[in-house]
Design an enzyme around this catalytic site. Structure first.
Site, PDB file in Angstrom:
ATOM      1  N   ASN A  96       2.940   0.283 -10.277  1.00 11.45           N
ATOM      2  CA  ASN A  96       1.849  -0.311  -8.685  1.00 11.45           C
ATOM      3  C   ASN A  96       1.484   0.678  -7.975  1.00 11.45           C
ATOM      4  O   ASN A  96       0.380   0.785  -7.556  1.00 11.45           O
ATOM      5  CB  ASN A  96       2.771  -1.533  -7.671  1.00 11.45           C
ATOM      6  CG  ASN A  96       2.859  -2.608  -8.097  1.00 11.45           C
ATOM      7  OD1 ASN A  96       2.037  -3.266  -8.496  1.00 11.45           O
ATOM      8  ND2 ASN A  96       4.139  -2.732  -8.512  1.00 11.45           N
ATOM      9  N   ILE A 116      -3.117   5.278   0.972  1.00  9.29           N
ATOM     10  CA  ILE A 116      -3.996   5.832  -0.057  1.00  9.29           C
ATOM     11  C   ILE A 116      -4.552   5.189  -1.084  1.00  9.29           C
ATOM     12  O   ILE A 116      -3.584   4.232  -1.600  1.00  9.29           O
ATOM     13  CB  ILE A 116      -3.060   7.174  -0.698  1.00  9.29           C
ATOM     14  CG1 ILE A 116      -2.766   7.981   0.216  1.00  9.29           C
ATOM     15  CG2 ILE A 116      -3.851   7.552  -1.801  1.00  9.29           C
ATOM     16  CD1 ILE A 116      -1.468   8.966  -0.377  1.00  9.29           C
ATOM     17  N   ALA A 154       0.685  -1.339   0.098  1.00  3.72           N
ATOM     18  CA  ALA A 154       0.007  -0.163  -0.064  1.00  3.72           C
ATOM     19  C   ALA A 154       0.782   1.197  -0.028  1.00  3.72           C
ATOM     20  O   ALA A 154       2.123   1.063   0.650  1.00  3.72           O
ATOM     21  CB  ALA A 154      -0.793  -0.012   1.197  1.00  3.72           C
ATOM     22  N   TYR A 155       0.387   2.314  -0.442  1.00  5.89           N
ATOM     23  CA  TYR A 155       1.231   3.467  -0.591  1.00  5.89           C
ATOM     24  C   TYR A 155       0.630   4.504   0.074  1.00  5.89           C
ATOM     25  O   TYR A 155      -0.606   4.967   0.368  1.00  5.89           O
ATOM     26  CB  TYR A 155       0.886   4.073  -1.886  1.00  5.89           C
ATOM     27  CG  TYR A 155       1.796   3.303  -2.978  1.00  5.89           C
ATOM     28  CD1 TYR A 155       2.904   3.754  -3.387  1.00  5.89           C
ATOM     29  CD2 TYR A 155       1.021   2.341  -3.310  1.00  5.89           C
ATOM     30  CE1 TYR A 155       3.757   3.027  -4.405  1.00  5.89           C
ATOM     31  CE2 TYR A 155       2.055   1.258  -4.611  1.00  5.89           C
ATOM     32  CZ  TYR A 155       3.170   1.705  -4.603  1.00  5.89           C
ATOM     33  OH  TYR A 155       4.009   0.848  -5.595  1.00  5.89           O
ATOM     34  N   ILE A 156       1.635   5.017   0.928  1.00  6.19           N
ATOM     35  CA  ILE A 156       1.483   6.041   2.161  1.00  6.19           C
ATOM     36  C   ILE A 156       1.596   7.557   1.243  1.00  6.19           C
ATOM     37  O   ILE A 156       0.976   8.362   1.693  1.00  6.19           O
ATOM     38  CB  ILE A 156       2.718   5.844   2.995  1.00  6.19           C
ATOM     39  CG1 ILE A 156       2.538   4.422   3.733  1.00  6.19           C
ATOM     40  CG2 ILE A 156       2.321   6.869   4.132  1.00  6.19           C
ATOM     41  CD1 ILE A 156       1.147   3.875   4.271  1.00  6.19           C
TER      42      ILE A 156
END
Length: 165
Positions: free
Chosen positions: A144, A82, A29-31
């Site tokens: 990704n 996010i 997951a992207y911060i």
């Protein structure tokens, strides 16, 4: 700091499976996500975790900073991410002196299969396996980072002609 230099391809057949390892289940997951940089957290087989920061300079090469982090911290960060959590299984396939990473996506991007090869220099020219499809190096739609925040797409959008399972 490491440099990441890679080429990326869609996968056209499942012939890669003959030489693949058993795979590693990944959740990421992207911060932070911006045009030229990102920060992501990744869980590997739900037993290890890494925090990665990537900064692009507009070419095939990116600066990459990676750190092991406690599993509990990774799960907490993922809860604050996010967009979508990327679900995939990564397989390693050795082919003529290079290690190819084949990512078989699940979840929101079920059916997408992408192969990447890391290079030591931008001028490296690995022998391309016969199971590769179109090259998508530099196409942001197959990053990704993009997949975590983009509208969902169908299998047909990824030009798959076979079932990856």
């Amino acid at each position: 700091m490491a440099k990441e230099i890679e080429r990326k391809f869609l996968v056209a057949s499942d012939e890669w499976r003959d030489g693949a390892d058993t795979g590693t289940r990944l959740l990421q997951a992207y911060i932070v996500t911006m045009d030229d940089r990102s920060a992501r957290v990744r869980l590997m087989d739900d037993t290890r975790a890494r925090l990665t920061v990537k900064i692009s300079n507009g070419s095939m090469t990116r600066d990459e900073f990676e750190y092991d982090i406690p599993l509990a911290d990774a799960k907490e960060l993922m809860s604050k991410a996010i967009g979508l959590t990327i679900e995939k299984t990564r397989y390693e396939v050795k082919h003529r002196g290079f290690i190819w990473e084949v990512d078989v996506y699940g979840g929101a991007h079920d059916g997408l299969v992408i192969a990447e090869v890391e290079l030591s220099a931008e001028g490296d020219t690995p022998d391309l396996p016969s199971w590769l499809g179109a090259e998508v190096t530099g196409d942001p739609h197959y990053s990704n980072q993009y997949l975590s925040t983009s509208p969902l797409v169908s299998k047909a959008d990824h030009e798959l002609s076979y079932s990856p399972f």
